[in-house]
Design a protein around this motif. Sequence first.
Motif, PDB file in Angstrom:
ATOM      1  N   LEU A  82     -40.280  52.946 -22.247  1.00 20.48           N
ATOM      2  CA  LEU A  82     -38.862  53.164 -22.520  1.00 20.48           C
ATOM      3  C   LEU A  82     -38.247  51.975 -23.249  1.00 20.48           C
ATOM      4  N   GLN A  83     -38.713  50.766 -22.944  1.00 15.11           N
ATOM      5  CA  GLN A  83     -38.244  49.609 -23.710  1.00 15.11           C
ATOM      6  C   GLN A  83     -38.669  49.738 -25.171  1.00 15.11           C
ATOM      7  N   GLY A  84     -39.911  50.178 -25.375  1.00 17.10           N
ATOM      8  CA  GLY A  84     -40.383  50.375 -26.744  1.00 17.10           C
ATOM      9  C   GLY A  84     -39.554  51.410 -27.481  1.00 17.10           C
ATOM     10  N   LEU A  85     -39.181  52.480 -26.773  1.00 21.46           N
ATOM     11  CA  LEU A  85     -38.352  53.513 -27.379  1.00 21.46           C
ATOM     12  C   LEU A  85     -36.997  52.942 -27.789  1.00 21.46           C
ATOM     13  N   ALA A  86     -36.416  52.135 -26.904  1.00 22.49           N
ATOM     14  CA  ALA A  86     -35.105  51.560 -27.183  1.00 22.49           C
ATOM     15  C   ALA A  86     -35.126  50.618 -28.380  1.00 22.49           C
ATOM     16  N   LEU A  87     -36.264  49.955 -28.591  1.00 20.52           N
ATOM     17  CA  LEU A  87     -36.371  48.973 -29.673  1.00 20.52           C
ATOM     18  C   LEU A  87     -37.018  49.542 -30.937  1.00 20.52           C
ATOM     19  N   ARG A  88     -37.433  50.794 -30.896  1.00 20.18           N
ATOM     20  CA  ARG A  88     -38.229  51.365 -31.981  1.00 20.18           C
ATOM     21  C   ARG A  88     -37.518  51.301 -33.332  1.00 20.18           C
ATOM     22  N   ASP A  89     -36.260  51.662 -33.379  1.00 17.98           N
ATOM     23  CA  ASP A  89     -35.544  51.660 -34.659  1.00 17.98           C
ATOM     24  C   ASP A  89     -35.448  50.246 -35.234  1.00 17.98           C
ATOM     25  N   ALA A  90     -35.211  49.261 -34.360  1.00 21.89           N
ATOM     26  CA  ALA A  90     -35.116  47.878 -34.837  1.00 21.89           C
ATOM     27  C   ALA A  90     -36.454  47.394 -35.385  1.00 21.89           C
ATOM     28  N   VAL A  91     -37.537  47.805 -34.722  1.00 22.85           N
ATOM     29  CA  VAL A  91     -38.869  47.426 -35.190  1.00 22.85           C
ATOM     30  C   VAL A  91     -39.158  48.073 -36.540  1.00 22.85           C
ATOM     31  N   ARG A  92     -38.844  49.348 -36.668  1.00 20.26           N
ATOM     32  CA  ARG A  92     -39.095  50.054 -37.927  1.00 20.26           C
ATOM     33  C   ARG A  92     -38.313  49.440 -39.073  1.00 20.26           C
ATOM     34  N   THR A  93     -37.069  49.097 -38.808  1.00 20.23           N
ATOM     35  CA  THR A  93     -36.236  48.501 -39.852  1.00 20.23           C
ATOM     36  C   THR A  93     -36.801  47.160 -40.296  1.00 20.23           C
ATOM     37  N   ALA A  95     -39.814  46.135 -40.113  1.00 15.53           N
ATOM     38  CA  ALA A  95     -41.164  46.239 -40.680  1.00 15.53           C
ATOM     39  C   ALA A  95     -41.200  46.833 -42.074  1.00 15.53           C
ATOM     40  N   GLN A  96     -40.096  47.371 -42.548  1.00 13.46           N
ATOM     41  CA  GLN A  96     -40.095  47.977 -43.868  1.00 13.46           C
ATOM     42  C   GLN A  96     -40.245  46.905 -44.948  1.00 13.46           C
ATOM     43  N   PRO A  97     -40.934  47.237 -46.040  1.00 13.14           N
ATOM     44  CA  PRO A  97     -41.148  46.249 -47.111  1.00 13.14           C
ATOM     45  C   PRO A  97     -39.855  45.858 -47.807  1.00 13.14           C
ATOM     46  N   GLU A  98     -39.862  44.656 -48.330  1.00 13.57           N
ATOM     47  CA  GLU A  98     -38.751  44.125 -49.121  1.00 13.57           C
ATOM     48  C   GLU A  98     -37.453  44.041 -48.332  1.00 13.57           C
ATOM     49  N   ARG A  99     -37.599  43.807 -47.031  1.00 13.32           N
ATOM     50  CA  ARG A  99     -36.418  43.594 -46.208  1.00 13.32           C
ATOM     51  C   ARG A  99     -36.120  42.100 -46.130  1.00 13.32           C
ATOM     52  N   SER A 100     -34.853  41.789 -45.942  1.00 13.59           N
ATOM     53  CA  SER A 100     -34.498  40.377 -45.802  1.00 13.59           C
ATOM     54  C   SER A 100     -34.786  39.926 -44.379  1.00 13.59           C
ATOM     55  N   VAL A 101     -34.666  38.632 -44.165  1.00 15.25           N
ATOM     56  CA  VAL A 101     -34.927  38.086 -42.840  1.00 15.25           C
ATOM     57  C   VAL A 101     -33.880  38.547 -41.833  1.00 15.25           C
ATOM     58  N   ASP A 102     -32.760  39.064 -42.309  1.00 15.39           N
ATOM     59  CA  ASP A 102     -31.694  39.513 -41.409  1.00 15.39           C
ATOM     60  C   ASP A 102     -32.183  40.610 -40.461  1.00 15.39           C
ATOM     61  N   VAL A 104     -35.235  41.045 -39.409  1.00 14.01           N
ATOM     62  CA  VAL A 104     -36.116  40.421 -38.415  1.00 14.01           C
ATOM     63  C   VAL A 104     -35.284  39.711 -37.364  1.00 14.01           C
ATOM     64  N   VAL A 105     -34.229  39.041 -37.803  1.00 14.01           N
ATOM     65  CA  VAL A 105     -33.321  38.384 -36.865  1.00 14.01           C
ATOM     66  C   VAL A 105     -32.695  39.415 -35.931  1.00 14.01           C
ATOM     67  N   GLY A 106     -32.344  40.568 -36.487  1.00 18.54           N
ATOM     68  CA  GLY A 106     -31.780  41.640 -35.673  1.00 18.54           C
ATOM     69  C   GLY A 106     -32.755  42.131 -34.618  1.00 18.54           C
ATOM     70  N   LEU A 107     -34.023  42.221 -35.003  1.00 17.06           N
ATOM     71  CA  LEU A 107     -35.052  42.634 -34.047  1.00 17.06           C
ATOM     72  C   LEU A 107     -35.192  41.611 -32.935  1.00 17.06           C
ATOM     73  N   LEU A 108     -35.226  40.337 -33.290  1.00 17.24           N
ATOM     74  CA  LEU A 108     -35.351  39.288 -32.281  1.00 17.24           C
ATOM     75  C   LEU A 108     -34.149  39.301 -31.328  1.00 17.24           C
ATOM     76  N   ALA A 109     -32.973  39.562 -31.879  1.00 12.50           N
ATOM     77  CA  ALA A 109     -31.777  39.625 -31.039  1.00 12.50           C
ATOM     78  C   ALA A 109     -31.854  40.797 -30.063  1.00 12.50           C
ATOM     79  N   ALA A 110     -32.341  41.944 -30.570  1.00 12.71           N
ATOM     80  CA  ALA A 110     -32.471  43.119 -29.704  1.00 12.71           C
ATOM     81  C   ALA A 110     -33.450  42.856 -28.566  1.00 12.71           C
ATOM     82  N   ILE A 111     -34.521  42.137 -28.864  1.00  8.13           N
ATOM     83  CA  ILE A 111     -35.501  41.794 -27.828  1.00  8.13           C
ATOM     84  C   ILE A 111     -34.879  40.839 -26.809  1.00  8.13           C
TER      85      ILE A 111
END
Length: 212
Positions: A82-93, A95-102, A104-111
Amino acid sequence: MATLVERLVDDLDSDLANRRREIADLRHMVRASMDPRRSLLARSCHVMAYSHWEGFVKGAVRRYIEYVQSRGLYVGDLNAGLQGLALRDAVRTAAQPERSVDEVVGLLAAIDERGTRPFAVDAEVVVKTGNLTAATLQSILGCAGLTYLEKYQMRENFIDEVLCGRRHRIAHGGWQPITADEARAVAADVLDLCTDLNQQVQEAALYERYRL
């Protein structure tokens, strides 16, 4: 007044009971029919059995996720699935190519915020998948933090080759031959699988297996 878990149990039992009645009627119609109508009814029975399989599984998992949300828990309170489900969208975002570090920062914040972030997902989206093969079943259960039980693993060939495979060929216009005995057996097996899943979901809610 019924508690939230009692309502979940009642909803699941009621849904399964309605499906059980319809499948029982279909099995009786197949058994009582004569050729050439029997072949038509056998094929129809198989397709309907599959529809009840997909409908009950997706409905049960959706209700379960909605129930977990109703508990008002934080992401960090929940099991890994369920934690993985809650974080899935942040992880997908992130992990997409040509994304800025923002991202990744958002993912770390969600974690980091799991301990203070309420669990909130769209349960309808979670169960919006294609044909309910064994792999899809495993994926849906994993998203809900539910175990892919050995009893499901033992029925993978039935789920993929018999239940889904034959239904796919019929639904796409193929002349898939199905005998009356085969149709009635598939319908009975579907009820058994749905009964197993019903018990698993109810026990997960009753014994709070959604918690970490």
